[in-house]
Design an enzyme around this catalytic site. Structure first.
Site, PDB file in Angstrom:
ATOM      1  N   ILE A 139       0.818  -1.213   0.000  1.00  0.00           N
ATOM      2  CA  ILE A 139       0.000   0.000   0.000  1.00  0.00           C
ATOM      3  C   ILE A 139       0.856   1.269   0.000  1.00  0.00           C
ATOM      4  O   ILE A 139       0.324   2.364   0.096  1.00  0.00           O
ATOM      5  CB  ILE A 139      -0.954   0.041   1.222  1.00  0.00           C
ATOM      6  CG1 ILE A 139      -0.160  -0.049   2.525  1.00  0.00           C
ATOM      7  CG2 ILE A 139      -1.977  -1.075   1.132  1.00  0.00           C
ATOM      8  CD1 ILE A 139      -1.022   0.235   3.746  1.00  0.00           C
ATOM      9  N   GLU A 140       2.166   1.118  -0.113  1.00  0.00           N
ATOM     10  CA  GLU A 140       3.000   2.314  -0.185  1.00  0.00           C
ATOM     11  C   GLU A 140       3.627   2.414  -1.584  1.00  0.00           C
ATOM     12  O   GLU A 140       2.974   2.822  -2.520  1.00  0.00           O
ATOM     13  CB  GLU A 140       4.012   2.316   0.972  1.00  0.00           C
ATOM     14  CG  GLU A 140       3.250   2.266   2.323  1.00  0.00           C
ATOM     15  CD  GLU A 140       4.128   2.449   3.552  1.00  0.00           C
ATOM     16  OE1 GLU A 140       4.948   3.373   3.571  1.00  0.00           O
ATOM     17  OE2 GLU A 140       3.982   1.659   4.497  1.00  0.00           O
ATOM     18  N   MET A 141       4.867   1.979  -1.756  1.00  0.00           N
ATOM     19  CA  MET A 141       5.467   2.089  -3.079  1.00  0.00           C
ATOM     20  C   MET A 141       5.280   0.820  -3.914  1.00  0.00           C
ATOM     21  O   MET A 141       5.483   0.832  -5.129  1.00  0.00           O
ATOM     22  CB  MET A 141       6.945   2.488  -2.956  1.00  0.00           C
ATOM     23  CG  MET A 141       7.101   3.892  -2.361  1.00  0.00           C
ATOM     24  SD  MET A 141       8.775   4.295  -1.777  1.00  0.00           S
ATOM     25  CE  MET A 141       9.670   4.443  -3.328  1.00  0.00           C
TER      26      MET A 141
END
Lengths: 330, 330
Positions: A139-141
């Site tokens: 859910i980030e990079m």
């Protein structure tokens, strides 16, 4: 008004500090405050296995701003740890790959090298351990680390920078060195010379009367039990119920019921510019955050005037922001 | 090797320039080149209804880096127009709100004030007209403009900056002034003193022999027919088939069949650092892009040696990047 403290939330130290503070703080004894706080050093401790060099710092800066090590190609460390926003994002919970919202508020990178536990749950101890997490997190990079490394290897400029930063490494472009370089850059992101630091160094006019009064309250009430040292954090874990939080916190790491709902004490340096607050970013007002902390953690309900003073003190913790020009990426 | 030019693609000017260039360029007559090119002025033309002031520039910089005028709270102008990436994004097509991919490559903001048409299809003539488009676009920042304005109004710091930037406006926080401020900041993002500029100013050693040879080819072959003036763009529209493009281009704006598949001539300044190329970012290699342009637009197939020279010339168009420190946002 002092109430009963919630059992187990405050280390035994707190009581002693509160008692001592109530007496000694009135003497404005700088030695007393210097025993609990510390002017921010120029640099945090440098680990023996990752010496700090200009070459690593420069490479780490490039990688910190590099969106092409995200799967979308547009998210970098600097997206959520935004230099324009106190090296955080000023939204309640981090928004990453494809606009997905995480469950936790983005901690600032500023002075993070002074903390002995990284992430809200302390699942990594070091900046090196932390650095790769958000790159890989879905859910980030959302980037496969091998693919990130492969992308970097395509660039002659990165090949040269990695070779300079890790001259003894025959094959220097790898995830470990990415982490070492980013951590090295992050160790330079410190905010010295806040009014509080200047005060601690003997410039008694560096803080206003309200700020000094707020510092005394901060000590007397016992906030300092957890918020101490150069970063005003003990890097330890304490249970706190943020509004709306259903996060098990440190329990996720240890599986120990004692840690359920416990979070690492955040640094208070630059807290005025790193809103919103708490593990889920549920509170935007610093007054409200201080009141809730006083209430839950020390059993003390600050009056409005006292809140104004403590908040004034917290504003004195805003230091000089690092002057970082975005690098020219290849 | 000169082939038949695709009918209608090249203005009549091109033939004349090619013929003239073939003769005069060999004389290294600077006046001849100065007739087609121009060293980059310090600033582009400033519109009468948006005077350039330090207050507008400062406010515009804040807004340019401000992610909270996006609906996700994490996308700013600087996300796609990234200072670290030539004020563009170095991916084929822009990625915006919720990770949606657009159909076009992000043009650089650098020197955009020297263009008389904005966007690939020229649907706005001015930077003021352009500025609000990506904020509102569903696949970019996806923000209702009224809500963006409302968010800005919440901040005392923005209220002060808008009042300073628009002192005669009783209610200065509005979408028009957001556009005026961003456009003002963008007019400062210019890249003077490239080797090409220094050469045009008389420093004949500023470009290498290959770069000078490339410039001659660029003129002789007729690239200069469209890529002329200070930005090396005529701000006009020409049909070009980028690999894989199904984009109607200028036709979308005019509905005129003549414009189907036509795109605004991009600036060539900093082209070496603003890859990938063409309206859909389908080509990453500058050599390949130059070969395709020569082939399609002038009917000329560059040899490998000639390609090297033209590409060397294009590298001489990389100027001094603006030194912009991300602002401290409220």
């Amino acid at each position: 008004m002092r109430k009963m403290t919630r059992a187990g939330f405050i280390p035994a130290l707190a009581g002693a500090l509160m008692a001592a503070g109530a007496v000694q703080a009135q003497d404005n004894d700088m030695a007393f405050y210097l025993d609990m706080f510390e002017p921010l050093p120029a640099l945090p401790p440098i680990p023996a296995d990752n010496s700090l060099t200009p070459e690593k710092i420069e490479l780490g800066k490039m990688l910190f701003f590099e969106p092409r090590i995200s799967s979308s190609g547009v998210i970098s460390c600097a997206t959520c740890h935004n230099p324009a926003l106190g090296w955080a994002d000023r939204i309640p919970r981090a928004v990453g790959h494809l606009g997905q919202e995480g469950s936790r508020n983005t901690p600032t990178v500023l002075n993070a090298g002074f903390l002995d536990a990284q992430f809200w749950d302390g699942r990594e101890a070091t900046l090196e351990g932390q650095a790769l997490g958000p790159i890989a997190a879905d859910i980030e990079m959302a980037m496969d680390l091998d693919e990130a490394v492969a992308r970097l290897q395509e660039f002659e400029t990165y090949r040269a920078h990695f070779a300079e930063a890790f001259p003894d490494d025959p094959d220097p472009i790898n995830a470990d060195n990415v982490a070492q370089a980013i951590a090295s850059f992050e160790r330079t992101l410190n905010t010295p010379n806040s009014p509080f630091d200047r005060y601690l160094r003997g410039d008694v006019n560096a803080m206003t009367e309200d700020q000094v009064a707020g510092m005394r309250l901060f000590v007397d009430v016992g906030c300092v039990a957890c918020h101490n040292g150069p970063a005003l954090s003990d890097s330890n874990f304490h249970v706190f119920d943020a509004p709306g939080s259903e996060d098990d916190g440190r329990f996720v790491v240890t599986g120990d019921d004692f840690d359920r709902g416990a979070f690492r004490t955040p640094t208070l340096r630059n807290v005025a510019v790193t809103y919103p607050y708490f593990n889920n970013g549920s509170v935007e007002s610093l007054h409200e955050a201080v009141f809730m902390m006083g209430d839950q953690m020390t059993g003390y309900d600050f009056s409005d005037d006292e809140l104004d003073q403590v908040v004034a003190f917290l504003h004195a913790l805003t230091g000089e922001m690092p002057a970082v020009m975005p690098p020219a990426l290849p």
